[in-house]
Motif scaffolding. Structure first.
Motif, PDB file in Angstrom:
ATOM      1  N   LEU A  21       0.806  -1.221   0.000  1.00  0.00           N
ATOM      2  CA  LEU A  21       0.000   0.000   0.000  1.00  0.00           C
ATOM      3  C   LEU A  21       0.840   1.272   0.000  1.00  0.00           C
ATOM      4  CD1 LEU A  21      -2.654  -1.221   2.575  1.00  0.00           C
ATOM      5  CD2 LEU A  21      -3.049  -0.834   0.140  1.00  0.00           C
ATOM      6  N   GLY A  22       2.074   1.179   0.455  1.00  0.00           N
ATOM      7  CA  GLY A  22       2.938   2.356   0.473  1.00  0.00           C
ATOM      8  C   GLY A  22       2.641   3.282   1.639  1.00  0.00           C
ATOM      9  N   ASP A  23       3.159   4.486   1.558  1.00  0.00           N
ATOM     10  CA  ASP A  23       3.080   5.396   2.699  1.00  0.00           C
ATOM     11  C   ASP A  23       1.878   6.331   2.657  1.00  0.00           C
ATOM     12  OD1 ASP A  23       3.814   7.043   0.646  1.00  0.00           O
ATOM     13  OD2 ASP A  23       5.770   7.612   1.493  1.00  0.00           O
ATOM     14  N   THR A  24       0.953   6.095   1.716  1.00  0.00           N
ATOM     15  CA  THR A  24      -0.239   6.939   1.653  1.00  0.00           C
ATOM     16  C   THR A  24      -1.414   6.333   2.420  1.00  0.00           C
ATOM     17  OG1 THR A  24      -0.951   5.906  -0.418  1.00  0.00           O
ATOM     18  CG2 THR A  24       0.413   7.889  -0.582  1.00  0.00           C
ATOM     19  N   ILE A  25      -1.269   5.076   2.855  1.00  0.00           N
ATOM     20  CA  ILE A  25      -2.327   4.398   3.605  1.00  0.00           C
ATOM     21  C   ILE A  25      -1.717   3.770   4.846  1.00  0.00           C
ATOM     22  CG2 ILE A  25      -4.036   2.536   3.606  1.00  0.00           C
ATOM     23  CD1 ILE A  25      -4.313   2.831   0.635  1.00  0.00           C
ATOM     24  N   ARG A  26      -2.292   4.032   5.989  1.00  0.00           N
ATOM     25  CA  ARG A  26      -1.877   3.324   7.193  1.00  0.00           C
ATOM     26  C   ARG A  26      -2.873   2.201   7.463  1.00  0.00           C
ATOM     27  NH1 ARG A  26      -3.764   6.620  12.594  1.00  0.00           N
ATOM     28  NH2 ARG A  26      -5.804   7.307  11.807  1.00  0.00           N
ATOM     29  N   VAL A  27      -2.360   1.110   8.015  1.00  0.00           N
ATOM     30  CA  VAL A  27      -3.175  -0.074   8.260  1.00  0.00           C
ATOM     31  C   VAL A  27      -3.378  -0.240   9.759  1.00  0.00           C
ATOM     32  CG1 VAL A  27      -3.409  -2.550   7.894  1.00  0.00           C
ATOM     33  CG2 VAL A  27      -2.214  -1.141   6.186  1.00  0.00           C
ATOM     34  N   LEU A  28      -4.639  -0.318  10.172  1.00  0.00           N
ATOM     35  CA  LEU A  28      -4.988  -0.575  11.562  1.00  0.00           C
ATOM     36  C   LEU A  28      -5.650  -1.944  11.680  1.00  0.00           C
ATOM     37  CD1 LEU A  28      -6.558   2.865  12.621  1.00  0.00           C
ATOM     38  CD2 LEU A  28      -4.173   2.111  12.862  1.00  0.00           C
ATOM     39  N   GLN A  29      -5.419  -2.612  12.795  1.00  0.00           N
ATOM     40  CA  GLN A  29      -6.045  -3.903  13.054  1.00  0.00           C
ATOM     41  C   GLN A  29      -6.995  -3.795  14.239  1.00  0.00           C
ATOM     42  OE1 GLN A  29      -2.627  -6.596  13.503  1.00  0.00           O
ATOM     43  NE2 GLN A  29      -3.220  -7.564  11.595  1.00  0.00           N
ATOM     44  N   LYS A 311      -3.250 -10.453  -2.654  1.00  0.00           N
ATOM     45  CA  LYS A 311      -4.218  -9.975  -3.645  1.00  0.00           C
ATOM     46  C   LYS A 311      -5.169  -8.942  -3.045  1.00  0.00           C
ATOM     47  CE  LYS A 311      -4.036 -14.172  -6.463  1.00  0.00           C
ATOM     48  NZ  LYS A 311      -3.637 -13.534  -7.719  1.00  0.00           N
ATOM     49  N   ALA A 312      -5.504  -9.112  -1.764  1.00  0.00           N
ATOM     50  CA  ALA A 312      -6.372  -8.136  -1.112  1.00  0.00           C
ATOM     51  C   ALA A 312      -5.675  -6.779  -1.019  1.00  0.00           C
ATOM     52  CB  ALA A 312      -6.762  -8.632   0.276  1.00  0.00           C
ATOM     53  N   ALA A 313      -4.414  -6.791  -0.623  1.00  0.00           N
ATOM     54  CA  ALA A 313      -3.665  -5.542  -0.516  1.00  0.00           C
ATOM     55  C   ALA A 313      -3.495  -4.882  -1.882  1.00  0.00           C
ATOM     56  CB  ALA A 313      -2.304  -5.797   0.126  1.00  0.00           C
TER      57      ALA A 313
END
Length: 334
Positions: A21-29, A311-313
């Motif tokens: 996703l790179g640095d434009t999207i942060r991922v939270l769980q 594939k989801a990412a």
């Protein structure tokens, strides 16, 4: 910065997703177990996108996500996402259509092979006390593959993979899929049927591979099963509600249907247990060796589990960052 929420904590970290996703999207769980309603509201408030495997996405859950732009179902089926409500809110819905293709097709063929060669029949008989006599058990479930009709209901990616495997084993393969453009039958060397009833008449083995929609819910019921040849086998690795389980039980009890392989059930987990599952678990004599039930695991292999994450990412990156229509489900297709 955009925020992607994974509500189920499926993986120990988000390194792979973050790399794609790179640095434009942060991922939270999150740590939801059964429902999106379990998530803290502060997480929901931040989510521009939602990526879920097991969680249903009904209207009452969507009410908790004020910024939501994309819902990605980490799998092929998307029947548990309220697509009409998403469309009303301008939320894009995606899936992963090429995930688990080989595994599900392999499972459908494995159940077909096991049933038609009598493997569950002999397996159960040899474990009986006392075991069966050493020799042949006469049963209509056991048939030679070559020359039998293998009917595919829904010739998408998985249906096509199953059809080609069945063809390689010597089955006479036909399919019914009113949404497939003309020419697919010729390209693959298969026989196209112009109606569901025509497919049933030709199917010594019926393998179900269509998605669950308004049109396919209950599609295979008592009338359709009655149109199958005597001694047919039914395999369902698609979605449970497509097949009428009571009608299947009646067909098995009467002996008209020789056997069935089910990876999916109308309600999962099956609580309360339907009558067919009760008979199966009780090992009732009339059903012994004629039914295989799996807990919706046809999709699984270690390789497929890795595929779905990657594939989801990639799909989320394409849709949320690059503005592409990768794996987008159009609302009107339901």
């Amino acid at each position: 910065m955009l925020t992607l929420l994974e509500p189920e904590s499926l993986y120990p970290d988000t390194a792979l997703e973050q790399r794609v996703l790179g640095d434009t999207i942060r991922v939270l769980q999150g740590n939801a177990k059964k429902s999106l309603l379990e998530l803290p509201q502060e997480l929901c408030d931040q989510a521009d996108a939602l990526m879920t495997l097991r969680m249903a996405v009904p209207k009452e859950a969507l009410d908790r996500f004020p910024k939501l732009r994309v819902v990605l179902r980490m799998g092929v089926g998307y029947d548990r996402v309220d697509r009409a409500e998403c469309a009303r809110r301008g939320i894009t819905v995606c899936n992963i259509p090429d995930y688990g293709t080989e595994e599900v097709a392999d499972t459908a063929i494995a159940m077909t092979v096991a049933l038609r060669r009598g493997l569950p029949l002999y397996h159960d008989a040899m474990r009986a006390d006392p075991p069966c006599p050493w020799g042949v058990i006469r049963s209509p479930i056991v048939r030679r593959f070559r020359g039998q009709g293998f009917g595919v209901l829904g010739l998408g990616r998985i249906g096509t993979a199953a059809a080609l495997r069945a063809k390689a084993l010597g089955f006479r393969v036909s399919f019914f899929d009113p949404y497939l453009p003309n020419g697919a039958d010729r390209a693959l060397g298969l026989t196209r049927m112009d109606s569901l009833e025509a497919l049933m008449r030709e199917s010594d083995v019926l393998s179900i591979h269509c998605p669950l929609t308004r049109d396919t819910r209950g599609l295979v019921g008592a009338a359709e099963l009655a149109a199958l040849p005597e001694g047919a086998v039914v395999v369902n690795t698609a979605r449970g509600p497509i097949l009428d389980l009571d009608a299947l039980e009646a067909g098995l009890r009467s002996g008209r249907i020789a056997g069935a392989g089910l990876d999916v059930l109308p309600v999962e987990p099956p609580v309360p247990e339907p009558a067919l599952l009760q008979a199966y678990r009780a090992g009732e004599d009339w059903l012994r060796g004629r039914l295989l039930i799996l807990p919706h695991i046809a999709f699984h292999s270690p390789e497929a589990w890795d595929d779905i994450r990657l594939k989801a990412a990639e799909t989320m990156r394409d849709v949320l960052v690059r503005g592409r229509r990768t794996n987008v489900i159009p609302p009107e297709s339901d």
